[in-house]
Scaffold this motif. Structure first.
Motif, PDB file in Angstrom:
ATOM      1  N   ALA A 182      -6.528   7.421  10.691  1.00  0.00           N
ATOM      2  CA  ALA A 182      -7.436   7.783   9.588  1.00  0.00           C
ATOM      3  C   ALA A 182      -7.222   9.247   9.212  1.00  0.00           C
ATOM      4  O   ALA A 182      -7.095  10.107  10.079  1.00  0.00           O
ATOM      5  N   ASP A 183      -7.177   9.517   7.902  1.00  0.00           N
ATOM      6  CA  ASP A 183      -6.991  10.894   7.406  1.00  0.00           C
ATOM      7  C   ASP A 183      -8.311  11.516   6.982  1.00  0.00           C
ATOM      8  O   ASP A 183      -8.392  12.721   6.760  1.00  0.00           O
ATOM      9  N   HIS A 184      -9.348  10.684   6.806  1.00  0.00           N
ATOM     10  CA  HIS A 184     -10.600  11.163   6.229  1.00  0.00           C
ATOM     11  C   HIS A 184     -11.676  10.129   6.564  1.00  0.00           C
ATOM     12  O   HIS A 184     -11.395   8.931   6.616  1.00  0.00           O
ATOM     13  N   VAL A 196       0.833  -1.214   0.000  1.00  0.00           N
ATOM     14  CA  VAL A 196       0.000   0.000   0.000  1.00  0.00           C
ATOM     15  C   VAL A 196       0.866   1.262   0.000  1.00  0.00           C
ATOM     16  O   VAL A 196       0.348   2.369   0.153  1.00  0.00           O
ATOM     17  N   ARG A 197       2.161   1.102  -0.194  1.00  0.00           N
ATOM     18  CA  ARG A 197       3.075   2.255  -0.145  1.00  0.00           C
ATOM     19  C   ARG A 197       2.668   3.302  -1.190  1.00  0.00           C
ATOM     20  O   ARG A 197       2.550   3.013  -2.372  1.00  0.00           O
ATOM     21  N   GLY A 198       2.439   4.535  -0.719  1.00  0.00           N
ATOM     22  CA  GLY A 198       2.086   5.641  -1.610  1.00  0.00           C
ATOM     23  C   GLY A 198       0.694   5.548  -2.215  1.00  0.00           C
ATOM     24  O   GLY A 198       0.355   6.299  -3.122  1.00  0.00           O
ATOM     25  N   GLU A 199      -0.139   4.603  -1.732  1.00  0.00           N
ATOM     26  CA  GLU A 199      -1.474   4.406  -2.314  1.00  0.00           C
ATOM     27  C   GLU A 199      -2.552   5.184  -1.559  1.00  0.00           C
ATOM     28  O   GLU A 199      -2.369   5.573  -0.404  1.00  0.00           O
ATOM     29  N   ASP A 200      -3.675   5.388  -2.229  1.00  0.00           N
ATOM     30  CA  ASP A 200      -4.851   6.007  -1.625  1.00  0.00           C
ATOM     31  C   ASP A 200      -5.735   4.852  -1.135  1.00  0.00           C
ATOM     32  O   ASP A 200      -6.334   4.139  -1.938  1.00  0.00           O
ATOM     33  N   VAL A 201      -5.789   4.646   0.172  1.00  0.00           N
ATOM     34  CA  VAL A 201      -6.433   3.455   0.744  1.00  0.00           C
ATOM     35  C   VAL A 201      -7.814   3.797   1.324  1.00  0.00           C
ATOM     36  O   VAL A 201      -7.977   4.795   2.020  1.00  0.00           O
ATOM     37  N   GLU A 213      -0.316   6.569   1.426  1.00  0.00           N
ATOM     38  CA  GLU A 213      -0.354   8.024   1.231  1.00  0.00           C
ATOM     39  C   GLU A 213      -1.485   8.650   2.049  1.00  0.00           C
ATOM     40  O   GLU A 213      -1.312   9.659   2.716  1.00  0.00           O
ATOM     41  N   ARG A 214      -2.694   8.017   1.962  1.00  0.00           N
ATOM     42  CA  ARG A 214      -3.856   8.522   2.694  1.00  0.00           C
ATOM     43  C   ARG A 214      -4.747   7.330   3.035  1.00  0.00           C
ATOM     44  O   ARG A 214      -4.917   6.428   2.220  1.00  0.00           O
TER      45      ARG A 214
END
Length: 318
Positions: free
Chosen positions: A121-123, A48-53, A83-84
């Motif tokens: 969690a970012d969102h 998941v490196r650098g991915e939008d999860v 990433e997020r």
């Protein structure tokens, strides 16, 4: 979609599958199991490196296990350099414990918000919060989507003479929701005032408004033990309503709910699939489910592409 990963918890894999399908992808690999001592174990099965999860978990069934599962998944993705990380929570757990309504009562919805933030969690994307002020418990962005456009669509397609119906709120708290739907359909609304002796048990009801000879549609955000909605339906029938329907966003249906619905005067109770409904529909054919995967899927697509989500507050995506 490139750079997007959708992980599903154990609460509602079918909804995750539908959302992923809409986005032209597959749910990402994750192994969720329990150790012998009942601790939750999560193994993220791909990078998941650098991915939008996006992690989808609904607050239903074994609520505490599912909540813990989601927190561990968020944490696992965060420390694996995502990433997020966005938590997609169609039905927010502990949403009804949102205020101190008596001495020494906890505000558990705030505690859940803190736990999600601390996990990383970012969102947050959720649907029809019990009280929209819960958004203020977070210091991160929260998109509170509405099932209202899907509800309006169902009413127009399935209720004959819907222009002659009355939208009813089973309590004062849902008045705002009911007025919004009644205004958009350009019909009348009514209100039922209830008094509770203890939680989950209604004592006395008073109807404010006229339903004589009309189809009444009870609208609320959550159907749990269904005591309120069944009593409200009886009250509406006594007041001269021709037919009574109920439309709820989250169909929890715990305890004696299904039996109560089967024995009630409600023609049909319509809920969204924020909570799995297959087993309940098999037991109680009065239950009908509206699919909201298109709304959640479109919200994820728009969030990923940095587009506005406000279109979804008034429209059902095709």
């Amino acid at each position: 979609m490139p750079n997007i990963k959708i992980f599903a918890g154990n609460s509602h894999p079918e909804l995750a599958q539908r959302i992923a399908q809409r986005l032209g992808t597959e749910p990402s690999k994750v192994v969720l199991k329990k150790f012998a001592n009942q601790e939750t174990c999560v193994e993220i099965g791909e990078s998941v490196r650098g991915e939008d999860v996006y992690i989808l978990q609904s607050g239903c069934g074994e609520v505490n296990d599912h909540l813990m599962e989601m927190l561990i998944m968020i944490h696992a993705c965060k420390i694996a350099s995502a990433e997020r990380v966005t938590a997609v929570i169609p039905c927010y757990p502990y949403a009804r414990q949102d205020k101190k309504d008596k001495s020494r009562a906890p505000i558990s919805a705030k505690l859940v918000a803190n736990m999600l933030s601390v996990a990383g969690a970012d969102h947050i994307i959720t649907m029809d919060l019990h009280a929209s002020q819960i958004q203020g418990f977070f210091d991160i962005p929260v998109d509170n989507l509405y099932a209202e456009p899907a509800v309006l669509k169902w009413i127009k397609e399935n209720i004959e003479n819907w222009r002659e119906c009355t939208i009813v709120s089973p309590d004062a708290g849902g008045a705002k929701r009911v007025v919004s739907i009644a205004d958009r359909l350009n019909v009348n609304f009514a209100l039922i005032h209830k008094e509770r002796a203890v939680a989950n048990e209604v004592q006395r009801m008073t109807l404010v408004g006229d339903v004589t000879g009309r189809t009444a549609i009870i609208v609320d955000d959550l159907a749990d033990t269904c005591g309120t909605v069944v009593k409200a339906a009886e009250k509406l029938k006594e007041a001269g309503a021709k037919k009574v329907y109920a439309v709820m966003t989250h169909g929890v249906f715990s305890g004696p709910a299904l039996e109560r619905l089967m024995n009630s005067c409600i023609e049909a109770i319509v809920v969204s699939n924020t909570i799995p409904q297959h087993e309940k529909i098999a037991v109680c054919p009065k239950i009908q489910a509206i699919d909201v995967s298109s709304i959640l899927g479109e919200a994820i697509r728009r969030t990923h592409n940095g587009e506005s989500v406000s279109y979804l507050f008034g429209n059902v995506p095709l």
